[in-house]
Design a protein around this motif. Sequence first.
Motif, mmCIF file in Angstrom:
data_model
loop_
_atom_site.group_PDB
_atom_site.id
_atom_site.type_symbol
_atom_site.label_atom_id
_atom_site.label_comp_id
_atom_site.label_asym_id
_atom_site.label_seq_id
_atom_site.Cartn_x
_atom_site.Cartn_y
_atom_site.Cartn_z
ATOM 1 N N ALA A 9 42.556 38.037 37.929
ATOM 2 C CA ALA A 9 41.413 37.172 38.236
ATOM 3 C C ALA A 9 41.237 36.102 37.160
ATOM 4 O O ALA A 9 40.947 34.941 37.456
ATOM 5 C CB ALA A 9 40.137 38.008 38.361
ATOM 6 N N LEU A 44 28.027 31.412 36.570
ATOM 7 C CA LEU A 44 27.666 31.523 37.988
ATOM 8 C C LEU A 44 26.933 30.272 38.451
ATOM 9 O O LEU A 44 27.065 29.853 39.599
ATOM 10 C CB LEU A 44 26.805 32.769 38.222
ATOM 11 C CG LEU A 44 27.594 34.078 38.248
ATOM 12 C CD1 LEU A 44 26.654 35.250 38.421
ATOM 13 C CD2 LEU A 44 28.614 34.066 39.379
ATOM 14 N N SER A 47 29.513 27.750 39.213
ATOM 15 C CA SER A 47 30.086 28.082 40.512
ATOM 16 C C SER A 47 29.160 27.644 41.645
ATOM 17 O O SER A 47 29.584 27.051 42.633
ATOM 18 C CB SER A 47 30.333 29.592 40.577
ATOM 19 O OG SER A 47 30.611 29.995 41.888
ATOM 20 N N VAL B 49 36.789 31.305 42.292
ATOM 21 C CA VAL B 49 37.406 32.091 41.224
ATOM 22 C C VAL B 49 36.449 32.297 40.046
ATOM 23 O O VAL B 49 36.496 33.336 39.392
ATOM 24 C CB VAL B 49 38.759 31.507 40.734
ATOM 25 C CG1 VAL B 49 39.810 31.624 41.814
ATOM 26 C CG2 VAL B 49 38.636 30.107 40.229
ATOM 27 N N ARG B 51 33.219 32.723 40.336
ATOM 28 C CA ARG B 51 32.368 33.822 40.789
ATOM 29 C C ARG B 51 33.130 35.150 40.744
ATOM 30 O O ARG B 51 32.615 36.177 40.302
ATOM 31 C CB ARG B 51 31.904 33.527 42.217
ATOM 32 C CG ARG B 51 31.051 34.610 42.855
ATOM 33 C CD ARG B 51 30.545 34.141 44.197
ATOM 34 N NE ARG B 51 29.589 33.073 44.005
ATOM 35 C CZ ARG B 51 28.279 33.285 43.851
ATOM 36 N NH1 ARG B 51 27.818 34.521 43.887
ATOM 37 N NH2 ARG B 51 27.457 32.294 43.668
ATOM 38 N N GLU B 52 34.400 35.093 41.191
ATOM 39 C CA GLU B 52 35.200 36.317 41.253
ATOM 40 C C GLU B 52 35.388 36.930 39.866
ATOM 41 O O GLU B 52 35.264 38.139 39.680
ATOM 42 C CB GLU B 52 36.553 35.990 41.886
ATOM 43 C CG GLU B 52 37.311 37.200 42.338
ATOM 44 C CD GLU B 52 38.490 36.783 43.212
ATOM 45 O OE1 GLU B 52 38.241 36.436 44.373
ATOM 46 O OE2 GLU B 52 39.632 36.783 42.714
ATOM 47 N N VAL B 53 35.691 36.051 38.893
ATOM 48 C CA VAL B 53 35.879 36.554 37.535
ATOM 49 C C VAL B 53 34.590 37.189 37.031
ATOM 50 O O VAL B 53 34.601 38.268 36.445
ATOM 51 C CB VAL B 53 36.336 35.401 36.599
ATOM 52 C CG1 VAL B 53 36.020 35.716 35.154
ATOM 53 C CG2 VAL B 53 37.829 35.167 36.769
ATOM 54 N N GLN B 54 33.458 36.497 37.286
ATOM 55 C CA GLN B 54 32.187 37.037 36.807
ATOM 56 C C GLN B 54 31.887 38.386 37.450
ATOM 57 O O GLN B 54 31.288 39.259 36.834
ATOM 58 C CB GLN B 54 31.046 36.065 37.117
ATOM 59 C CG GLN B 54 31.160 34.754 36.374
ATOM 60 C CD GLN B 54 31.047 34.921 34.880
ATOM 61 O OE1 GLN B 54 30.160 35.601 34.397
ATOM 62 N NE2 GLN B 54 31.956 34.331 34.120
#
Lengths: 203, 203
Positions: A9, A44, A47, B49, B51-54
């Motif tokens: 990720a 976030l 994002s 990505v 958001r995904e990492v977080q």
Amino acid sequence: MKRIAYPAAIQALIGELKRLPGIGPRSAERIALWMLQSRDARPLEVSRVIREVQESIHACPRCGFFTTDTLCEICADTTRDAAQICVVEQPTDILPLERTGVFLGRYHALGGRISPLDHVGPEELRIDALIERIKAEAPSEIILALGSDVEGEATANYLATLLRELPVTVTRLAQGLPAGGGLEQADELTLSRALAGRTAVKG
Amino acid sequence: MKRIAYPAAIQALIGELKRLPGIGPRSAERIALWMLQSRDARPLEVSRVIREVQESIHACPRCGFFTTDTLCEICADTTRDAAQICVVEQPTDILPLERTGVFLGRYHALGGRISPLDHVGPEELRIDALIERIKAEAPSEIILALGSDVEGEATANYLATLLRELPVTVTRLAQGLPAGGGLEQADELTLSRALAGRTAVKG
């Protein structure tokens, strides 16, 4: 023993950040690690605003500038001079012109410029929409504010020829010395255009 | 006539991008406009990505490195030497050490270093967890791989004193001339440390 790397990720994040303009591999890693280590909601938030911009911003159907409304702020502003339409390549070209505070008319973004090498012909640009606007809004002047490179010149020439049939004056931005620039910094082309476009001085 | 700016969503995006490390106002605007003008799904991919990492990455409960699993790859790798624990400040310090390919043991990230000016005392760091690990895993050596600045030194000294009671050898990274560096580039402190840490050469 296998060589350890970041989890997939994180690598995906670094890969995506690396594609942003002006972000190299080192900066991408630095930003990704900053996001990993920040303990607040800021990553976030980044994002979220990216998604929000993609979802809420669209092109003004009239001029092509960015808007969240049906018409953009400029087109919706009835106090602006409808007699002048300034034609630009990209909607992002509108803001630098606005910052001058000199132009009080409206804009029309073509969405690019004629560039055969990039397979962009006149039909890819919002030229038909411009003709429609001229017929509907009957402005007295079309100002071509296109780039002074080869493609910008070609687009300006194409438009000038096309608009000759319509009852509208077509002008273009002056070319010459940039403000604050001395003669020794100017290249030959700039200087020859500054000469060709010389204006009379009261004696 | 009011002065036109970007719609609020774009300004919010520029504002957020500006806060990223190494991104100034000009770069932030450039990235934001690139996102507006890109016609593919790449900006949304960036958003995704992040958001995904977080959401998926968390700290390995044992060593503090990044992982999406219960334990990180390093801690889960049973072929690694459990007799050495290398103590680093940040989990991001693990990767440069891994790239050397020299260290085959395990890591322990403190999550920072003692820095009274930033209100970071020993209790803010994962020092208790390190003591627990030493008792549970019984390594023979603790390698302090902390920075060679004042805070790194202070943290190393604190840990060295603390670990004196435990049956474990405590070592630290050598300080001296960086590889490829000549004497004329070395500052006085580096040179005095290189002198103090001089090693015998076979004659």
